[in-house]
Write a protein that holds these residues in place. Structure first.
Motif, PDB file in Angstrom:
ATOM      1  N   PHE A   1       0.844  -1.190   0.000  1.00 58.79           N
ATOM      2  CA  PHE A   1       0.000   0.000   0.000  1.00 58.79           C
ATOM      3  C   PHE A   1       0.882   1.244   0.000  1.00 58.79           C
ATOM      4  CE2 PHE A   1      -3.709  -2.508   1.263  1.00 58.79           C
ATOM      5  CZ  PHE A   1      -3.129  -3.571   1.913  1.00 58.79           C
TER       6      PHE A   1
ATOM      7  N   TYR B   1       0.764   5.366   0.856  1.00 58.01           N
ATOM      8  CA  TYR B   1       0.035   6.432   1.511  1.00 58.01           C
ATOM      9  C   TYR B   1       0.775   7.748   1.284  1.00 58.01           C
ATOM     10  CZ  TYR B   1      -2.313   2.753   4.297  1.00 58.01           C
ATOM     11  OH  TYR B   1      -3.031   1.663   4.705  1.00 58.01           O
TER      12      TYR B   1
ATOM     13  N   LEU C   1      -4.640   6.917   2.059  1.00 55.06           N
ATOM     14  CA  LEU C   1      -4.336   5.807   1.169  1.00 55.06           C
ATOM     15  C   LEU C   1      -4.404   6.271  -0.278  1.00 55.06           C
ATOM     16  CD1 LEU C   1      -3.793   2.726   0.881  1.00 55.06           C
ATOM     17  CD2 LEU C   1      -6.283   2.431   0.803  1.00 55.06           C
TER      18      LEU C   1
ATOM     19  N   THR D   1      -3.417   0.594  -3.762  1.00 55.17           N
ATOM     20  CA  THR D   1      -3.124  -0.756  -3.285  1.00 55.17           C
ATOM     21  C   THR D   1      -2.549  -1.540  -4.449  1.00 55.17           C
ATOM     22  OG1 THR D   1      -4.975  -0.665  -1.738  1.00 55.17           O
ATOM     23  CG2 THR D   1      -4.124  -2.850  -2.301  1.00 55.17           C
TER      24      THR D   1
ATOM     25  N   GLU E   1      -7.004   4.944  -5.348  1.00 56.70           N
ATOM     26  CA  GLU E   1      -8.130   5.569  -4.658  1.00 56.70           C
ATOM     27  C   GLU E   1      -8.672   6.722  -5.510  1.00 56.70           C
ATOM     28  OE1 GLU E   1      -9.511   4.553  -1.552  1.00 56.70           O
ATOM     29  OE2 GLU E   1      -8.298   2.833  -2.195  1.00 56.70           O
TER      30      GLU E   1
ATOM     31  N   ARG F   1     -10.665  -2.569  10.699  1.00 57.25           N
ATOM     32  CA  ARG F   1     -10.412  -3.199   9.401  1.00 57.25           C
ATOM     33  C   ARG F   1     -10.975  -4.597   9.370  1.00 57.25           C
ATOM     34  NH1 ARG F   1      -4.786  -5.282   7.075  1.00 57.25           N
ATOM     35  NH2 ARG F   1      -5.732  -7.210   7.802  1.00 57.25           N
TER      36      ARG F   1
ATOM     37  N   ASN G   1     -10.452  -7.966   2.903  1.00 60.81           N
ATOM     38  CA  ASN G   1     -10.575  -6.503   2.860  1.00 60.81           C
ATOM     39  C   ASN G   1      -9.206  -5.914   3.147  1.00 60.81           C
ATOM     40  OD1 ASN G   1     -11.007  -3.808   3.311  1.00 60.81           O
ATOM     41  ND2 ASN G   1     -12.872  -4.110   4.472  1.00 60.81           N
ATOM     42  N   ASN G   2      -8.606  -5.324   2.148  1.00 62.22           N
ATOM     43  CA  ASN G   2      -7.244  -4.847   2.302  1.00 62.22           C
ATOM     44  C   ASN G   2      -7.112  -3.485   2.936  1.00 62.22           C
ATOM     45  OD1 ASN G   2      -6.173  -7.102   1.089  1.00 62.22           O
ATOM     46  ND2 ASN G   2      -6.388  -6.267  -0.949  1.00 62.22           N
ATOM     47  N   ASP G   3      -8.198  -2.787   3.140  1.00 63.86           N
ATOM     48  CA  ASP G   3      -8.110  -1.398   3.537  1.00 63.86           C
ATOM     49  C   ASP G   3      -7.628  -1.191   4.961  1.00 63.86           C
ATOM     50  OD1 ASP G   3      -9.058  -0.675   1.097  1.00 63.86           O
ATOM     51  OD2 ASP G   3     -11.101  -0.322   1.767  1.00 63.86           O
TER      52      ASP G   3
ATOM     53  N   ARG H   1      -7.329   2.205   6.760  1.00 62.62           N
ATOM     54  CA  ARG H   1      -7.534   3.643   6.547  1.00 62.62           C
ATOM     55  C   ARG H   1      -7.434   4.392   7.863  1.00 62.62           C
ATOM     56  NH1 ARG H   1      -9.850   4.536   1.379  1.00 62.62           N
ATOM     57  NH2 ARG H   1     -10.229   2.533   0.350  1.00 62.62           N
TER      58      ARG H   1
END
Lengths: 118, 111
Positions: A34, A36, A46, A49, A59, B91, B96-98, B100
């Motif tokens: 990932f 950021y 983010l 990915t 995103e 998460r 689910n890779n997020d 945040r």
């Protein structure tokens, strides 16, 4: 714990040039990495990915042609900021998720790269 | 949209326990609660995570309410080096890779 490195840690470039930032998982394989971005006094946002061997998922609002991501191996992902401008100056942080799956997958973060575009 | 709500800042006296709250009222059954912290100009550092049981490791304790709608990170004996921004993140499971980040809580440990 698992270690993620970034190179360079700090870079200064002229407006219009391209900058490549490397992210490596040093002692584990990462199927997903990932990227950021963090502006001063703000939280991490983010950007994208990337899964090894496939195209990155960006995103909303992040220009894929400006921020090129390559995830060619299980231990290396690169972010290239093309035609950088001063507004791209930021702290870029990568993160890697441990391969292997399961109900819990920890993410490890790199130390960040400070990009300054003059 | 952030799934968590944290106070923007907190102070704590050195040597005392730091209790950092987090609300995650919309958490779903397969979502974990993670805590990370970020010391100035560094990458986030993993602290602890949990699903529904309380957890403890060498860094901190995580207390999750029975309804899982809120949690508290406890640093038992805060030191000046614990001054950082603390992020509470919800998460999902491995599909689910997020991960945040919300705004986090800026903890200042004072001598």
């Amino acid at each position: 714990g698992a270690v993620v490195s970034q190179h360079p840690s700090r870079v200064i470039c002229k407006s219009g040039t391209s900058v490549k930032i490397e992210c490596r998982s040093l002692d584990f394989q990462a199927t997903t990495m990932f990227w950021y971005r963090q502006f001063p006094k703000q939280s991490l946002m983010l950007m994208a990915t990337s899964n090894e061997g496939s195209k990155a998922t960006y995103e909303q609002g992040v220009e894929k042609d400006k921020f090129l991501i390559n995830h060619a191996s299980l231990t290396l992902s690169t972010l290239t900021v093309t035609s950088a401008h001063p507004e791209d100056s930021s702290f870029y942080i990568c993160s890697a998720r441990v391969a292997g799956g399961g109900s819990y997958n920890e993410q490890f973060f790199g130390p960040g790269t400070r990009l300054t575009v003059l | 949209d952030a799934k968590t709500t944290q106070p923007p800042s907190m102070d704590c006296a050195e040597g005392r326990a730091a209790n950092l709250p987090c609300n995650h009222s919309t958490i779903s059954g397969n979502e974990y609660v993670y805590w990370y912290r970020q010391i100035h100009s560094q990458g986030p550092q993993y602290i602890i995570h949990g699903l529904k049981n309380n957890e403890t490791n060498e860094m901190a304790s995580l207390i999750i309410t029975e309804d899982r709608k809120s949690s508290t990170l406890i640093l038992p004996h805060a030191t000046l080096r614990d001054t950082a921004v603390y992020y509470c993140i919800v998460r999902g499971d491995y599909n689910n890779n997020d991960m945040r980040f919300g705004a986090g809580t800026r903890l200042t440990v004072k001598p």
